[in-house]
Scaffold this motif. Structure first.
Motif, short mmCIF file in Angstrom:
data_model
loop_
_atom_site.label_atom_id
_atom_site.label_comp_id
_atom_site.label_asym_id
_atom_site.label_seq_id
_atom_site.Cartn_x
_atom_site.Cartn_y
_atom_site.Cartn_z
N ASP A 1 -44.87 -24.42 10.04
CA ASP A 1 -44.21 -24.60 8.74
C ASP A 1 -42.73 -24.92 8.95
O ASP A 1 -41.85 -24.07 8.77
CB ASP A 1 -44.35 -23.33 7.89
N ILE A 2 -42.45 -26.14 9.30
CA ILE A 2 -41.09 -26.53 9.68
C ILE A 2 -40.21 -26.72 8.45
O ILE A 2 -40.58 -27.41 7.50
CB ILE A 2 -41.12 -27.84 10.50
N ARG A 3 -39.05 -26.06 8.46
CA ARG A 3 -38.04 -26.17 7.40
C ARG A 3 -38.58 -25.75 6.03
O ARG A 3 -38.31 -26.41 5.01
CB ARG A 3 -37.45 -27.59 7.35
N THR A 4 -39.32 -24.69 6.01
CA THR A 4 -39.79 -24.12 4.75
C THR A 4 -39.19 -22.73 4.57
O THR A 4 -38.56 -22.19 5.49
CB THR A 4 -41.33 -24.01 4.75
N SER A 5 -39.39 -22.13 3.40
CA SER A 5 -38.97 -20.73 3.21
C SER A 5 -39.81 -19.84 4.12
O SER A 5 -40.98 -20.12 4.38
CB SER A 5 -39.16 -20.31 1.75
N THR A 6 -39.22 -18.75 4.58
CA THR A 6 -39.93 -17.86 5.47
C THR A 6 -41.07 -17.16 4.73
O THR A 6 -41.08 -17.08 3.50
CB THR A 6 -39.00 -16.80 6.06
N ILE A 7 -42.01 -16.62 5.48
CA ILE A 7 -43.10 -15.86 4.88
C ILE A 7 -42.54 -14.67 4.12
O ILE A 7 -43.01 -14.33 3.02
CB ILE A 7 -44.11 -15.42 5.95
N ASP A 8 -41.53 -14.01 4.66
CA ASP A 8 -40.90 -12.88 3.95
C ASP A 8 -40.34 -13.31 2.61
O ASP A 8 -40.53 -12.63 1.59
CB ASP A 8 -39.78 -12.28 4.81
N GLU A 9 -39.65 -14.44 2.58
CA GLU A 9 -39.07 -14.92 1.32
C GLU A 9 -40.16 -15.22 0.30
O GLU A 9 -39.99 -14.92 -0.90
CB GLU A 9 -38.24 -16.18 1.58
N ARG A 10 -41.25 -15.78 0.74
CA ARG A 10 -42.34 -16.11 -0.19
C ARG A 10 -42.98 -14.84 -0.75
O ARG A 10 -43.24 -14.75 -1.95
CB ARG A 10 -43.39 -16.97 0.52
N ILE A 11 -43.23 -13.86 0.11
CA ILE A 11 -43.84 -12.62 -0.36
C ILE A 11 -42.89 -11.90 -1.32
O ILE A 11 -43.32 -11.39 -2.37
CB ILE A 11 -44.21 -11.71 0.82
N GLU A 12 -41.60 -11.88 -0.98
CA GLU A 12 -40.62 -11.22 -1.85
C GLU A 12 -40.55 -11.87 -3.23
O GLU A 12 -40.24 -11.21 -4.22
CB GLU A 12 -39.24 -11.27 -1.19
N ALA A 13 -40.84 -13.17 -3.31
CA ALA A 13 -40.71 -13.89 -4.57
C ALA A 13 -41.88 -13.64 -5.52
O ALA A 13 -41.75 -13.86 -6.74
CB ALA A 13 -40.59 -15.39 -4.31
N ILE A 14 -43.00 -13.19 -5.02
CA ILE A 14 -44.22 -13.11 -5.84
C ILE A 14 -44.02 -12.24 -7.06
O ILE A 14 -44.28 -12.65 -8.20
CB ILE A 14 -45.40 -12.63 -4.99
N ASP A 15 -43.54 -11.02 -6.89
CA ASP A 15 -43.35 -10.13 -8.03
C ASP A 15 -42.32 -10.68 -9.01
O ASP A 15 -42.48 -10.51 -10.23
CB ASP A 15 -42.93 -8.74 -7.55
N ASP A 16 -41.27 -11.33 -8.50
CA ASP A 16 -40.25 -11.89 -9.39
C ASP A 16 -40.83 -13.00 -10.25
O ASP A 16 -40.50 -13.11 -11.44
CB ASP A 16 -39.07 -12.42 -8.56
N PHE A 17 -41.68 -13.83 -9.68
CA PHE A 17 -42.28 -14.91 -10.47
C PHE A 17 -43.28 -14.37 -11.49
O PHE A 17 -43.38 -14.88 -12.61
CB PHE A 17 -42.93 -15.95 -9.54
N VAL A 18 -44.01 -13.32 -11.13
CA VAL A 18 -44.90 -12.70 -12.10
C VAL A 18 -44.09 -12.14 -13.26
O VAL A 18 -44.44 -12.33 -14.44
CB VAL A 18 -45.74 -11.59 -11.43
N ALA A 19 -42.98 -11.46 -12.95
CA ALA A 19 -42.14 -10.88 -13.99
C ALA A 19 -41.54 -11.95 -14.89
O ALA A 19 -41.27 -11.70 -16.08
CB ALA A 19 -41.03 -10.05 -13.35
N ALA A 20 -41.35 -13.16 -14.35
CA ALA A 20 -40.74 -14.25 -15.14
C ALA A 20 -41.76 -14.95 -16.02
O ALA A 20 -41.38 -15.84 -16.80
CB ALA A 20 -40.09 -15.26 -14.20
N GLY A 21 -43.04 -14.59 -15.93
CA GLY A 21 -44.04 -15.17 -16.81
C GLY A 21 -44.95 -16.19 -16.17
O GLY A 21 -45.75 -16.84 -16.87
N TYR A 22 -44.85 -16.35 -14.85
CA TYR A 22 -45.77 -17.25 -14.16
C TYR A 22 -47.04 -16.49 -13.78
O TYR A 22 -47.01 -15.27 -13.54
CB TYR A 22 -45.14 -17.79 -12.87
N GLU A 23 -48.14 -17.21 -13.72
CA GLU A 23 -49.31 -16.70 -13.03
C GLU A 23 -49.11 -17.03 -11.55
O GLU A 23 -48.77 -18.17 -11.22
CB GLU A 23 -50.57 -17.36 -13.56
N VAL A 24 -49.29 -16.06 -10.67
CA VAL A 24 -49.02 -16.28 -9.26
C VAL A 24 -50.29 -16.04 -8.44
O VAL A 24 -50.84 -14.93 -8.45
CB VAL A 24 -47.87 -15.39 -8.74
N HIS A 25 -50.73 -17.08 -7.78
CA HIS A 25 -51.87 -16.99 -6.87
C HIS A 25 -51.40 -17.18 -5.44
O HIS A 25 -50.25 -17.56 -5.19
CB HIS A 25 -52.92 -18.03 -7.22
#
Length: 259
Positions: A123-147
């Motif tokens: 995964d070259i030049r992408t957000s880290t796995i940690d950053e992606r996992i950390e974002a999941i709850d924030d996106f759910v709280a913002a009203g997105y469905e997160v899969h």
């Protein structure tokens, strides 16, 4: 972004450009007309139990596109208003500007995840796995469905134990609210001879795990192109094993489809 396995560069001349549409108004009108012709969804399917799902980012990463264009914001706003329809896109880039939008459950964000060893190599030049996992709850709280998009699953040494660790980590780090609405898709690696040749010139270490002729075979896609996939027998066993891993390490997580 230059993921070593991605099919987007194969479709765009082995580049991965940002996608911007100048006819966004026409696109939105076409979506509304299409939804009107479809009418209510008659029965649940693997995409969604109630809504027609429109994939916004099959040939791009919408989180990146949204850095330079209002296209994604316009579509999120449209699907927030539409009844019976849902937008969807997979991403490997955490764009927290999207948290300021108001999706009202009308947009599904599928965060792509894989074991860290794979992500570091592929995964070259992408957000880290940690950053992606950390974002999941924030996106759910913002009203997105997160899969969760478990893609690609690369069959290599210790792949099963490393996916098990990631599944355990998700269970520990995600909130109960995030887990309750989460679903996942599981997609084993599809490669391509042309991309293989390109990678040999700039990132040959990736091909040590992506190119495994002893376990792969050539297939024709529905579009008529030739790709390289794991042999049917290899793939069948791997999919079955991945389903077992999810059942054991993430029983809270429903698999929408796996192939």
């Amino acid at each position: 972004m230059a993921c070593a396995y991605c099919y987007v560069p194969r479709r765009k001349g082995y580049a991965n450009p940002i996608t911007v549409f100048t006819n966004i108004d026409a696109i939105q009108r076409a979506i509304a007309r299409h939804l009107g012709r479809q009418g209510p969804k008659p029965e649940p399917n693997q995409c969604d139990p109630a809504d027609w799902v429109y994939d916004l980012g099959e040939n791009s990463d919408c989180s990146v596109d949204a850095r330079v264009s209002d296209n994604v914001a316009d579509l999120v706003a449209q699907f927030a208003r539409l009844d019976g329809a849902k937008a969807s896109f997979a991403t490997k880039h955490v764009n927290r500007d999207l948290l300021a939008l108001d999706p009202r459950g009308g947009t599904r964000v599928r965060f792509s995840l894989m074991p860290r060893r794979d992500a570091k190599l592929l995964d070259i030049r992408t957000s880290t796995i940690d950053e992606r996992i950390e974002a999941i709850d924030d996106f759910v709280a913002a009203g997105y469905e997160v899969h969760l998009n478990f893609s690609p699953v690369v069959l290599r040494e210790r792949w099963q134990s490393e996916w098990a660790l990631l599944l355990d980590e998700l269970g520990e780090r995600l909130s109960e609210r995030a887990k309750a609405q989460a679903r996942c898709e599981v997609i084993l690696l599809t490669h391509h001879e042309g991309l293989h040749e390109v990678n040999l010139g700039w990132h040959p270490r990736a091909e040590d795990v992506l190119w495994r002729p002893e376990a792969q075979e050539t297939k024709r896609t529905e579009h008529g192109g030739a790709v390289v996939r794991y042999r049917v027998d290899v793939k069948r066993r791997a999919v079955a094993r991945f389903r077992e891993l999810v059942a054991r390490h993430a029983p809270w997580l429903t698999i929408r489809y796996a192939f």
